[in-house]
Structure formats: structure tokens, C-alpha cells
Motif scaffolding. Structure first.
Motif, mmCIF file in Angstrom:
data_model
loop_
_atom_site.group_PDB
_atom_site.id
_atom_site.type_symbol
_atom_site.label_atom_id
_atom_site.label_comp_id
_atom_site.label_asym_id
_atom_site.label_seq_id
_atom_site.Cartn_x
_atom_site.Cartn_y
_atom_site.Cartn_z
ATOM 1 N N LEU A 10 -3.641 6.304 7.009
ATOM 2 C CA LEU A 10 -2.736 5.176 7.170
ATOM 3 C C LEU A 10 -3.523 3.881 7.225
ATOM 4 N N SER A 11 -2.989 2.849 6.606
ATOM 5 C CA SER A 11 -3.630 1.553 6.682
ATOM 6 C C SER A 11 -3.485 0.984 8.089
ATOM 7 N N PRO A 12 -4.473 0.240 8.579
ATOM 8 C CA PRO A 12 -4.413 -0.281 9.951
ATOM 9 C C PRO A 12 -3.199 -1.158 10.212
ATOM 10 N N PHE A 13 -2.739 -1.903 9.197
ATOM 11 C CA PHE A 13 -1.625 -2.812 9.453
ATOM 12 C C PHE A 13 -0.321 -2.078 9.707
ATOM 13 N N GLU A 14 -0.285 -0.797 9.430
ATOM 14 C CA GLU A 14 0.957 -0.053 9.585
ATOM 15 C C GLU A 14 1.113 0.549 10.973
ATOM 16 N N VAL A 15 0.063 0.519 11.771
ATOM 17 C CA VAL A 15 0.094 1.168 13.073
ATOM 18 C C VAL A 15 -0.331 0.161 14.127
ATOM 19 N N SER A 16 0.530 -0.048 15.113
ATOM 20 C CA SER A 16 0.172 -0.923 16.221
ATOM 21 C C SER A 16 -0.460 -0.086 17.327
ATOM 22 N N ALA A 17 -0.581 -0.634 18.483
ATOM 23 C CA ALA A 17 -1.229 0.086 19.587
ATOM 24 C C ALA A 17 -0.261 0.208 20.754
ATOM 25 N N PRO A 18 0.669 1.177 20.703
ATOM 26 C CA PRO A 18 1.641 1.322 21.777
ATOM 27 C C PRO A 18 0.965 1.692 23.102
ATOM 28 N N GLY A 198 -7.104 14.578 -6.276
ATOM 29 C CA GLY A 198 -6.801 15.981 -5.982
ATOM 30 C C GLY A 198 -5.658 16.124 -4.994
ATOM 31 N N SER A 199 -5.569 15.195 -4.041
ATOM 32 C CA SER A 199 -4.472 15.217 -3.074
ATOM 33 C C SER A 199 -3.145 14.961 -3.762
ATOM 34 N N ILE A 200 -3.123 13.994 -4.643
ATOM 35 C CA ILE A 200 -1.890 13.673 -5.375
ATOM 36 C C ILE A 200 -1.502 14.835 -6.276
ATOM 37 N N GLU A 201 -2.474 15.424 -6.939
ATOM 38 C CA GLU A 201 -2.201 16.572 -7.811
ATOM 39 C C GLU A 201 -1.635 17.736 -7.002
ATOM 40 N N ALA A 202 -2.215 17.988 -5.810
ATOM 41 C CA ALA A 202 -1.725 19.079 -4.967
ATOM 42 C C ALA A 202 -0.295 18.819 -4.515
ATOM 43 N N ALA A 203 0.012 17.568 -4.181
ATOM 44 C CA ALA A 203 1.369 17.228 -3.758
ATOM 45 C C ALA A 203 2.357 17.394 -4.902
ATOM 46 N N TYR A 204 1.971 16.989 -6.100
ATOM 47 C CA TYR A 204 2.837 17.173 -7.274
ATOM 48 C C TYR A 204 3.113 18.655 -7.509
ATOM 49 N N THR A 205 2.065 19.459 -7.426
ATOM 50 C CA THR A 205 2.225 20.891 -7.689
ATOM 51 C C THR A 205 3.183 21.522 -6.695
ATOM 52 N N ALA A 222 -2.683 3.880 -6.563
ATOM 53 C CA ALA A 222 -2.602 2.496 -6.086
ATOM 54 C C ALA A 222 -1.928 2.425 -4.725
ATOM 55 N N LEU A 223 -0.891 3.236 -4.534
ATOM 56 C CA LEU A 223 -0.196 3.248 -3.248
ATOM 57 C C LEU A 223 -1.122 3.739 -2.140
ATOM 58 N N ALA A 224 -1.944 4.743 -2.448
ATOM 59 C CA ALA A 224 -2.890 5.248 -1.452
ATOM 60 C C ALA A 224 -3.895 4.172 -1.066
ATOM 61 N N ALA A 225 -4.339 3.380 -2.044
ATOM 62 C CA ALA A 225 -5.286 2.307 -1.747
ATOM 63 C C ALA A 225 -4.646 1.217 -0.901
ATOM 64 N N GLU A 226 -3.358 0.987 -1.118
ATOM 65 C CA GLU A 226 -2.660 -0.093 -0.412
ATOM 66 C C GLU A 226 -2.145 0.326 0.954
ATOM 67 N N GLN A 227 -1.551 1.533 1.046
ATOM 68 C CA GLN A 227 -0.864 1.952 2.268
ATOM 69 C C GLN A 227 -1.464 3.185 2.927
ATOM 70 N N GLY A 228 -2.484 3.761 2.330
ATOM 71 C CA GLY A 228 -3.094 4.949 2.893
ATOM 72 C C GLY A 228 -2.628 6.209 2.185
ATOM 73 N N ASN A 231 0.626 8.025 3.442
ATOM 74 C CA ASN A 231 1.895 7.464 2.981
ATOM 75 C C ASN A 231 2.158 7.759 1.515
ATOM 76 N N ALA A 232 1.104 7.792 0.704
ATOM 77 C CA ALA A 232 1.297 8.107 -0.715
ATOM 78 C C ALA A 232 1.794 9.537 -0.891
ATOM 79 N N VAL A 233 1.153 10.489 -0.208
ATOM 80 C CA VAL A 233 1.570 11.890 -0.312
ATOM 81 C C VAL A 233 2.953 12.075 0.321
ATOM 82 N N ARG A 234 3.177 11.419 1.424
ATOM 83 C CA ARG A 234 4.485 11.483 2.092
ATOM 84 C C ARG A 234 5.599 11.006 1.172
ATOM 85 N N GLN A 235 5.336 9.951 0.399
ATOM 86 C CA GLN A 235 6.363 9.454 -0.511
ATOM 87 C C GLN A 235 6.693 10.467 -1.601
#
Length: 271
Positions: A10-18, A198-205, A222-228, A231-235
Motif C-alpha cells: 500500500l502507498s503511504p498516503f493511503e494509510v493514516s496512523a489510527p 508475476g503477481s498480476i499474472e497470478a491474479a489474472y489466472t 501502473a496502478l501498482a506503482a501509484e497505489q501499491g 491495491n492493484a491485485v485487489r482491484q
């Protein structure tokens, strides 16, 4: 998979410090707890008025609890309050938090039950009140119902996140489903921070049952580079294509009638 927040990608900007005010050894989460605080659970909410153990600034804060750690998650009257485009992502996050074999207990709005109650009434007052349950009272921001479920759509949402329904659906008060599901597959096992393609390929499969196409690989890289990478695999797993794949394999159901299910009241069967 057990991971801290860095390992999710996850990108740091997506997680605060509860701020944590709970026993971190607890293995149960009460997500969207409201005022229903439960002993033995980390009671989590985004509303400061209900004084939860863990106050989330964003939904992504939930992942700071640690992936693959928990035995039980209770999501009582939560899913219907999540906007439809984000429902599957929430179920995927809950699955990611649970250990293999962990249990998710869900109670949420039943479209079939509500339509049966509305259609079976011949007076304004009853229909008006049932409609309020369908859409929420809408008297404050947290009181809107954005989603509702049939047996098939709720089952598909659970299976698409790696769950298997382990107990029959129960109808509560004529308009809410209650169902228990066990984590049988770990979708986060596709994530390898050292191998984004490889992670994206595994998720597609897994999710699409096909190789990643060039456009998809470019987009999710690109999404993985931007949001982690998480989040890319989750999407990928939250996509309509994956839900359609899962839903198409579910057995067809006969039209809903109340006598198909155990019917109980919340008073008779609280959770």
C-alpha cells in the motif's frame, strides 16, 4: 499470508496512523461496530461518536491491524452501508485480515426479504416503513443503505474473496440475511513485492482464468506503482469480470419464498 502494512504494498498516503486503545493480542474484529462494543473483539468504526477501540480515518486503516492474523470478523449491519463499487473491496480486505480457516459472520440487507415484505403488504404504513429499511432512514451520513443482497449476489461476493459459506442462510426479522463463511483460499497469496508482473499474472489466472492481456498488464502495473501492489491485485479480484466468473458457477436458485429459510427475530437469535 501474514504481513505488516509495508508488505501489502500500500502507498503511504493511503494509510493514516489510527490511535490504538485495545489489547493487540485479540484475534477478533467487530468491524463497523457502532455502539455495539463487544468484549474480546477489537471494535472498529469510522464514527468518533461511538468511541470505538480503533477509530479509522479511512477504510484502508483497517489493514494496519495486520494481514492473516485474525480468527473471526463480525460484520453486523455493515455491508449495506458501503457504496456498491466498494463492497467487494471491503470483503476482500476482511478476507486478507483473517487466518486461513478464519470465520466471517455477516448480517446485511436482503433484497428478496424486503421485496417479499413490501409486496405482501396492502397498506401505506407498512410499505413506507419497509422502504425505509431498504434505503436507510437517511437522517445522517452513516444511515444510508447503498447496497442490498440476494442469496446469489452475497454468496458470489464471499466466494470471490476466497470464502465458502459454511452454514445455511438465515432470515432475520424478514429482511436481513445472516450467513457464516470460512476463509478457504487466500487471494493475497498472489502478491509478491519482488515480482509485480508475476503477481498480476497470478491474479489474472485465478480471477479471470486467462492470461493477462497487454493492456491489462500495463494498466495494473501502473496502478501498482501509484497505489501499491496490494491495491492493484485487489482491484483485479474486485472486478465485475471476476464476480461474473464466480457467479456463473453457482447453482441456480428457485424464486424466494419465506418457507425456504429459517426465519427468526433478532430478539430470538441475537449476535
Amino acid at each position: 499470508m501474514s504481513a505488516d502494512i509495508a508488505e501489502t504494498g500500500l502507498s503511504p498516503f493511503e494509510v493514516s496512523a489510527p490511535v490504538r486503545t485495545y489489547d493487540q493480542s485479540m484475534l477478533n474484529i467487530n468491524v463497523g461496530c457502532g455502539y455495539d462494543h463487544r468484549p474480546g473483539y477489537i471494535n472498529v468504526d469510522m464514527d468518533p461518536a461511538c468511541d470505538p477501540d480503533l477509530l479509522l480515518a479511512t477504510p484502508a486503516d483497517l489493514l494496519t491491524l495486520g494481514l492473516g492474523r485474525f480468527e473471526n470478523i463480525l460484520a453486523k449491519d455493515v455491508l449495506e452501508h458501503i457504496e456498491r463499487p466498494h463492497v467487494q473491496g471491503a470483503v476482500l480486505d476482511w478476507a486478507a485480515l483473517l487466518k486461513d480457516g478464519g470465520t466471517l459472520l455477516v448480517q446485511t440487507s436482503s433484497i428478496e426479504g424486503l421485496l417479499n415484505m413490501i409486496g405482501g403488504s396492502d397498506n401505506f404504513e407498512d410499505q413506507f416503513n419497509w422502504m425505509a429499511l431498504l434505503f436507510g432512514n437517511q437522517v445522517h451520513a452513516g444511515d444510508f443503505h447503498h447496497s442490498g443482497f440476494t442469496r446469489l449476489t452475497l454468496t458470489a461476493a464471499l466466494q470471490a474473496a476466497g470464502f465458502e459459506v459454511t452454514q445455511p442462510f438465515v432470515m432475520i426479522d424478514g429482511w436481513m440475511w445472516r450467513v457464516s463463511a470460512e476463509k478457504r483460499r487466500d487471494w493475497t497469496s498472489c502478491i509478491n513485492q519482488d515480482d509485480v508482473p508475476g503477481s498480476i499474472e497470478a491474479a489474472y489466472t485465478w480471477a479471470f482464468e486467462r492470461p493477462a492481456d497487454p493492456d491489462g498488464m500495463t494498466y495494473y502495473t501502473a496502478l501498482a506503482a501509484e497505489q501499491g501492489l496490494y491495491n492493484a491485485v485487489r482491484q483485479i479480484f474486485a472486478s465485475p469480470e471476476h464476480l461474473y466468473k464466480v457467479g456463473a458457477k453457482l447453482p441456480k436458485v428457485v424464486p424466494y419464498t419465506p418457507d425456504q429459510f429459517t426465519q427468526v427475530t433478532m430478539t430470538e437469535s441475537p449476535i
